[in-house]
Design a protein around this motif. Structure first.
Motif: not given
Length: 305
Positions: A180, A192, A205
């Motif tokens: 990321i 997250e 990502q």
């Protein structure tokens, strides 16, 4: 034009890809040595391996029935093709990038501030057994609070600088690493933090695509994971990617734990190298500085699982 483009990219994104880092002849030699080493490890002739499904050290030695995803200690004194691996690990191609990333590019004594750390091989599991690594940072546990996560991110990159440089160098095509971008400089978002450990799709990502000879250097604080596709080893080489790190001297236990948890301190005192000339002196200095870090028996482990 910046004089430190690799460092600029690493600081901004948390990773930087470098195409064709390995000279063609060395790439051929590394492929041959890696195939040989992988075959031996799968047969139990090299005990220092990473076995499916274990993600973090301490690593157990190979036993019958184990499927492996990594081979440890390529620079070990008992590794019979280690001279070829050492040619890359201590090469100008790799260490010139390392010195830029560690702020040593223009330092005439830069070689004397480098520490030999880890050099391993990441491979595809056999028997079509897929294996995945969960989302993680290499030295910050996932259960810490946002406040603690912020403190640790600053502590492990004082002034925005890492205490080491780590990399993957692909010998065959590799799209296993997922990162990321930018997450090395911030705490995790609520999305997250709430995500499942193996969440297949997190916002922003990116899959790092490497061709043979390409390298990616990345900040160990970046939020990342890995996907290993199982193969039929009788007909496919799969992934064979060299995974290494080089340290910056003078940082005591903060860096020692991450390195010595892999048991490299058990053998480095007898790991003499046959490299000659200036590079040989550099290699011996880097090895000696790792010996000086000690055995690491009481330093613990960064992550669990």
């Amino acid at each position: 034009m910046s004089s430190t483009p690799y460092l600029d990219a690493l600081s901004r994104d948390g990773f930087v890809t470098i195409p064709n880092l390995i000279p063609p002849q060395l790439l051929l030699a590394l492929k041959a040595c890696s195939k040989y080493t992988t075959d031996r490890a799968r047969q139990g002739k090299w005990p220092y391996v990473r076995t499916v499904p274990k993600q973090y050290p301490p690593w157990q030695e190979w036993k019958p029935g184990d499927n492996i995803w990594g081979i440890q200690h390529l620079l070990h004194a008992d590794m019979n093709v280690r001279d070829t691996f050492a040619e890359l690990y201590f090469s100008d191609e790799v260490l010139s990038v390392v010195k830029e990333l560690l702020g040593l590019k223009d330092d005439p004594n830069g070689d004397e501030k480098l520490v030999m750390e880890l050099f391993n091989l990441l491979v595809s599991p056999a028997q079509h057994q897929d294996f995945e690594l969960s989302w993680h940072r290499d030295d910050i546990r996932p259960d810490v609070t946002p406040e603690e996560e912020e403190r640790l991110l600053q502590e492990k990159s004082p002034g925005g600088q890492q205490l080491h440089a780590q990399y993957n160098i692909a010998l065959f095509q590799d799209s296993s690493l997922i990162v990321i971008p930018g997450s090395h400089r911030r705490v995790r978002t609520e999305t997250e933090r709430a995500a499942a450990p193996y969440e297949p799709h997190l916002p922003a990502q990116l899959v790092v695509e490497l061709q043979p000879g390409d390298a990616v250097f990345y900040d160990s604080n970046i939020l990342h994971r890995g996907i290993y596709k199982g193969i039929d080893v009788t007909s496919d080489f799969g992934r064979m990617t060299l995974h290494g790190s080089v340290g910056l001297a003078g940082h005591g236990n903060e860096r020692a734990r991450q390195v010595l948890q892999h048991a490299v301190g058990d053998w480095v005192d007898r790991a003499q190298f046959s490299i000659e000339g200036r590079r040989g002196e550099r290699a011996e200095g880097m090895r000696r500085r790792l010996v000086d870090m000690g055995g690491g028996k009481d330093l613990g482990y960064s992550l669990v699982g």
